[in-house]
Design a protein around this motif. Structure first.
Motif, PDB file in Angstrom:
ATOM      1  N   ASN A  44       0.811  -1.221   0.000  1.00 61.27           N
ATOM      2  CA  ASN A  44       0.000   0.000   0.000  1.00 61.27           C
ATOM      3  C   ASN A  44       0.841   1.266   0.000  1.00 61.27           C
ATOM      4  N   GLN A  45       0.228   2.337  -0.456  1.00 64.77           N
ATOM      5  CA  GLN A  45       0.773   3.658  -0.180  1.00 64.77           C
ATOM      6  C   GLN A  45       0.419   3.995   1.269  1.00 64.77           C
ATOM      7  N   ILE A  46       1.386   4.523   2.003  1.00 71.09           N
ATOM      8  CA  ILE A  46       1.172   4.852   3.415  1.00 71.09           C
ATOM      9  C   ILE A  46       1.042   6.358   3.557  1.00 71.09           C
ATOM     10  N   ASP A  47      -0.079   6.785   4.098  1.00 74.05           N
ATOM     11  CA  ASP A  47      -0.298   8.221   4.279  1.00 74.05           C
ATOM     12  C   ASP A  47       0.622   8.788   5.356  1.00 74.05           C
ATOM     13  N   THR A  48       0.718   8.053   6.456  1.00 70.17           N
ATOM     14  CA  THR A  48       1.573   8.523   7.555  1.00 70.17           C
ATOM     15  C   THR A  48       1.890   7.365   8.493  1.00 70.17           C
ATOM     16  N   ALA A  49       2.971   7.526   9.265  1.00 67.96           N
ATOM     17  CA  ALA A  49       3.349   6.572  10.302  1.00 67.96           C
ATOM     18  C   ALA A  49       3.637   7.360  11.573  1.00 67.96           C
ATOM     19  N   TYR A  50       3.171   6.848  12.700  1.00 67.18           N
ATOM     20  CA  TYR A  50       3.381   7.550  13.968  1.00 67.18           C
ATOM     21  C   TYR A  50       3.225   6.568  15.124  1.00 67.18           C
ATOM     22  N   PHE A  51       3.714   6.963  16.289  1.00 69.60           N
ATOM     23  CA  PHE A  51       3.545   6.162  17.493  1.00 69.60           C
ATOM     24  C   PHE A  51       2.120   6.328  18.014  1.00 69.60           C
ATOM     25  N   LEU A  52       1.500   5.227  18.381  1.00 69.41           N
ATOM     26  CA  LEU A  52       0.135   5.290  18.891  1.00 69.41           C
ATOM     27  C   LEU A  52       0.050   6.132  20.162  1.00 69.41           C
ATOM     28  N   THR A  53       1.096   6.144  20.953  1.00 70.66           N
ATOM     29  CA  THR A  53       1.079   6.891  22.211  1.00 70.66           C
ATOM     30  C   THR A  53       1.383   8.376  22.029  1.00 70.66           C
ATOM     31  N   ASP A  54       1.653   8.780  20.799  1.00 71.56           N
ATOM     32  CA  ASP A  54       1.978  10.186  20.525  1.00 71.56           C
ATOM     33  C   ASP A  54       0.707  10.964  20.194  1.00 71.56           C
ATOM     34  N   PRO A  55       0.231  11.824  21.092  1.00 75.26           N
ATOM     35  CA  PRO A  55      -1.014  12.562  20.826  1.00 75.26           C
ATOM     36  C   PRO A  55      -0.898  13.526  19.642  1.00 75.26           C
ATOM     37  N   LYS A  56       0.311  13.924  19.325  1.00 72.35           N
ATOM     38  CA  LYS A  56       0.515  14.839  18.196  1.00 72.35           C
ATOM     39  C   LYS A  56       0.628  14.105  16.859  1.00 72.35           C
ATOM     40  N   LYS A  57       0.734  12.790  16.922  1.00 68.66           N
ATOM     41  CA  LYS A  57       0.881  11.960  15.721  1.00 68.66           C
ATOM     42  C   LYS A  57       2.027  12.458  14.832  1.00 68.66           C
ATOM     43  N   THR A  58       3.134  12.715  15.463  1.00 65.92           N
ATOM     44  CA  THR A  58       4.318  13.188  14.728  1.00 65.92           C
ATOM     45  C   THR A  58       4.738  12.154  13.694  1.00 65.92           C
ATOM     46  N   LYS A  59       4.902  12.615  12.455  1.00 62.03           N
ATOM     47  CA  LYS A  59       5.205  11.691  11.370  1.00 62.03           C
ATOM     48  C   LYS A  59       6.599  11.087  11.522  1.00 62.03           C
ATOM     49  N   LEU A  60       6.665   9.774  11.292  1.00 67.58           N
ATOM     50  CA  LEU A  60       7.935   9.062  11.270  1.00 67.58           C
ATOM     51  C   LEU A  60       8.366   8.902   9.814  1.00 67.58           C
ATOM     52  N   LEU A  61       9.628   9.089   9.549  1.00 70.96           N
ATOM     53  CA  LEU A  61      10.161   9.018   8.188  1.00 70.96           C
ATOM     54  C   LEU A  61      10.202   7.573   7.707  1.00 70.96           C
ATOM     55  N   ILE A  62       9.693   7.332   6.499  1.00 74.73           N
ATOM     56  CA  ILE A  62       9.676   6.002   5.894  1.00 74.73           C
ATOM     57  C   ILE A  62      10.604   5.999   4.687  1.00 74.73           C
ATOM     58  N   GLN A  63      11.429   4.962   4.582  1.00 76.82           N
ATOM     59  CA  GLN A  63      12.359   4.852   3.462  1.00 76.82           C
ATOM     60  C   GLN A  63      12.161   3.506   2.761  1.00 76.82           C
ATOM     61  N   ALA A  64      11.765   3.567   1.484  1.00 75.57           N
ATOM     62  CA  ALA A  64      11.519   2.350   0.708  1.00 75.57           C
ATOM     63  C   ALA A  64      12.827   1.665   0.344  1.00 75.57           C
ATOM     64  N   ILE A  65      12.793   0.315   0.341  1.00 76.72           N
ATOM     65  CA  ILE A  65      13.977  -0.458  -0.058  1.00 76.72           C
ATOM     66  C   ILE A  65      13.624  -1.526  -1.094  1.00 76.72           C
ATOM     67  N   GLY A  66      12.396  -1.536  -1.556  1.00 74.01           N
ATOM     68  CA  GLY A  66      11.967  -2.534  -2.532  1.00 74.01           C
ATOM     69  C   GLY A  66      10.471  -2.546  -2.639  1.00 74.01           C
ATOM     70  N   ASP A  67       9.952  -3.434  -3.478  1.00 70.65           N
ATOM     71  CA  ASP A  67       8.511  -3.523  -3.691  1.00 70.65           C
ATOM     72  C   ASP A  67       7.820  -4.052  -2.437  1.00 70.65           C
TER      73      ASP A  67
END
Length: 623
Positions: free
Chosen positions: A435-458
């Motif tokens: 899938n395309q991922i809209d965002t990633a964040y820690f569930l415990t983070d109320p601000k839902k600060t985005k975590l950086l995602i780096q692709a390495i393959g399909d």
């Protein structure tokens, strides 16, 4: 209808063997189901042709709350909680609730314990709120355990709490009312097939010489087949005590769920009669999977796996596991083998990831309070659930392949990564998500600060995370997906997880294997009795990595031989080591490139009844 008949009446090619191996012989039986006999077949056919099939029309409606609940509290509490694993100054090993059986205590002498039982510190509100705060949505307590003692004012038998103890209160009513007040579903454990007090019931072979006990009288577990002349006694008990008390519990307390155990002590036909009486009294009460089942099927609303699990074998449909905080279900002052809260937090996530429920047992003390060690566990679970509830409740099993670091759950377009083993290099590798991922964040983070995602393959990528986990038991990362989930089904092995475990439970197995019960060091596959049987795991890696490989298994005097361990084109031969303990045998160090891989284990020789009882293969990265 014909399909249901086939499931129950006809033999199946492969059945899961529930090896409920207790810590002390007799605490649990190996077979927790009934062998099918002609009498039972007639009872099955009559049920399916009439009332059972009708009752299943509302099954989906009946079970819905249970499916959503995910987590419950199980309580074993009775007059056995007062001696707390001790009898006449002697420590009694094993399940404390089995005291009467273990010490062969007469009814008269057991009543002397009842006459001292006065749990003045019992507080139903505290019990229910303790469960609710820990994220538990249903509560089940022993209304009558195997000792036959009713923990409520039964009119059916005077062997009960208000007649025989100085307590004179009805703790079942107090708990039922507190549960209703706080929005917790409520129900009872009732020992229908084992009753050591009743002179006609199975189990008591020391005072009444009845079948179904440790002495294995009259043919042992198959007593009702070997000695059908004894069956009228058991029928008398079912008619005079079991069914009347179950109906009494339903009409007096209106439970949401009834929980039964040890069905093998009675013939299947009697268990079917009991279920019929329940459905006639309340068609909406949920009934667990240990009332009516044989090797081929189950008339319960869901399935029950084995007791005290550490791992889960594969189960289709709705199922429930029942861990306990230590090793005894009833309170034992000698049992300090309590697991940490993190053990149960991971177990809960693991169960949810496989569409299962967890019913965690607590054994309160004879004074009506929880042991401090149990309270500490509940507090630890409460802290985690308070921040991570969204990753458990109303979630379901995902299509994600197995990952090295933990498990996954899903709700809507949110994918929850339950990371048990945190990557120390700050790269959380995820494989097989297309899938395309809209965002990633820690569930415990109320601000839902985005975590950086780096692709390495399909479908493969890593998430940049801190080098230290926010929660040492289970850190949850949320992936908000764009659209319906799309995955690669092949297991993904990360190169930076300290230990990747390939469980035998999750392997590709040849026909004819059976599963251990999932307890600690018993999550094995067995029945490895033919050379052509193999165990395989297919997996992918996205970067080259060298691994140290170990294999863990059990091999006692009934096992032996040699095997080949093949990974891709490399083949290593080893002899099976014989010992009473778990073997961790080193296979060697192997370099794996990027791409697809297969591990297969095949016997070379089998010299006894089986090669081994295989637990897992371990992959340990070498840097």
């Amino acid at each position: 209808m014909d399909v249901i008949k086939k499931l129950f009446v006809l033999p199946v090619l492969l059945s899961i063997r529930l090896l409920a191996f207790g810590q002390v012989i007799g605490d649990e039986d190996k077979q927790m189901f009934n062998p099918s006999k002609e009498r039972d077949k007639k009872a099955i056919e009559e049920a399916i042709d009439t009332w059972y099939t009708a009752s299943m029309k509302t099954h989906g409606q009946r079970i819905k709350w249970w499916q959503d609940a995910k987590f419950g509290m199980f309580v074993h509490w009775g007059i056995y909680s007062l001696p707390a694993g001790e009898w006449k100054g002697k420590k009694v090993n094993g399940y404390a609730e089995h005291l009467m059986r273990k010490e062969k205590i007469s009814k008269k002498e057991y009543l002397e314990v009842a006459h001292l039982f006065n749990p003045v510190l019992f507080d139903a509100e505290k019990w229910i709120l303790g469960a609710k705060k820990a994220g538990m949505n249903y509560f089940i307590i022993t209304a009558k355990h195997h000792d036959g003692f009713a923990m409520y004012p039964s009119k059916v038998s005077d062997f009960n709490i208000t007649v025989q103890t100085p307590f004179k209160r009805d703790p079942m009513m107090e708990l039922a009312e507190a549960a209703k007040k706080h929005g917790i579903k409520f129900g009872f454990y009732y020992s229908h097939a084992f009753d050591w007090e009743h002179p006609d019931a199975p189990g008591n072979d020391w005072e009444y010489k009845n079948p179904g006990g440790d002495l294995a009288l009259y043919g042992g577990v198959n007593w009702y087949a070997e000695r059908p002349d004894l069956l009228p006694k058991a029928v008398k008990y079912v008619d005079e005590k079991a069914i009347p008390q179950i109906k009494e519990l339903i009409t007096r307390y209106h439970p949401d769920i009834l929980w039964f155990d040890t069905p093998q002590k009675l013939p299947l036909s009697e268990n079917i009669r009991i279920l019929k009486a329940i459905r006639e009294t309340d068609p909406n009460v949920v009934v667990n999977g240990r009332l009516v089942r044989n090797a081929n099927g189950n008339f319960g609303d869901y399935k029950n796996t084995a007791d005290r699990p550490a791992e889960f074998y594969p189960v289709d449909g709705d199922w429930e596991a029942i861990p306990t905080t230590n090793e005894s279900y009833g309170y034992s002052k000698y049992d300090s083998s309590h697991k940490p809260a993190g053990f149960f937090i991971r177990l809960l996530a693991n169960a949810a990831s496989r569409n299962g429920n967890l019913l965690l047992n607590i054994g309160p003390k004879g004074d009506g309070t929880f042991d401090a060690k149990d309270s500490l566990i509940l507090t630890g679970i409460e802290k985690w659930v308070g921040k991570n509830a969204a990753s458990i409740y109303q979630t379901h099993k995902t299509k994600m392949p197995f990952q090295s670091w933990g498990v996954t759950t899903q709700k809507g377009n949110n994918l929850y990564l339950h990371v048990f083993d945190w990557p120390k290099d700050g790269k959380l590798y995820v494989g097989g998500l297309k899938n395309q991922i809209d965002t990633a964040y820690f569930l415990t983070d109320p601000k839902k600060t985005k975590l950086l995602i780096q692709a390495i393959g399909d479908g493969d990528f890593f998430i940049h995370v801190p080098k230290k986990a926010t929660d040492t038991a289970n850190t949850v990362v949320v992936l908000a997906l764009n659209g319906q989930i799309k995955t690669d089904s092949l297991r993904y092995v990360a190169n930076n997880t300290a230990l990747t475990r390939l469980l035998a439970f999750d392997a590709n197995l040849s026909k004819g294997f059976s599963f251990g019960d999932g307890k600690t060091d018993r999550f094995y596959v067995e029945g490895w009795d033919k050379i052509e049987k193999s165990v395989k795991w297919d997996f992918r890696t996205s970067v080259p990595q060298k691994f140290k490989i170990n294999i863990k298994y059990l091999a006692d005097r009934d096992n032996g031989g040699s095997y080949s361990f093949k990974i891709d084109q490399q083949k290593i031969q080893r002899d099976v080591l014989i010992t009473e303990k778990v073997i961790s045998q080193e296979i060697g160090e192997i370099q794996l490139g990027k791409g697809l891989h297969q591990i297969s284990i095949n016997p070379e020789t089998i010299v006894k009844n089986g090669l081994m009882k295989l637990l897992e293969v371990q992959l340990i990265p070498i840097n």
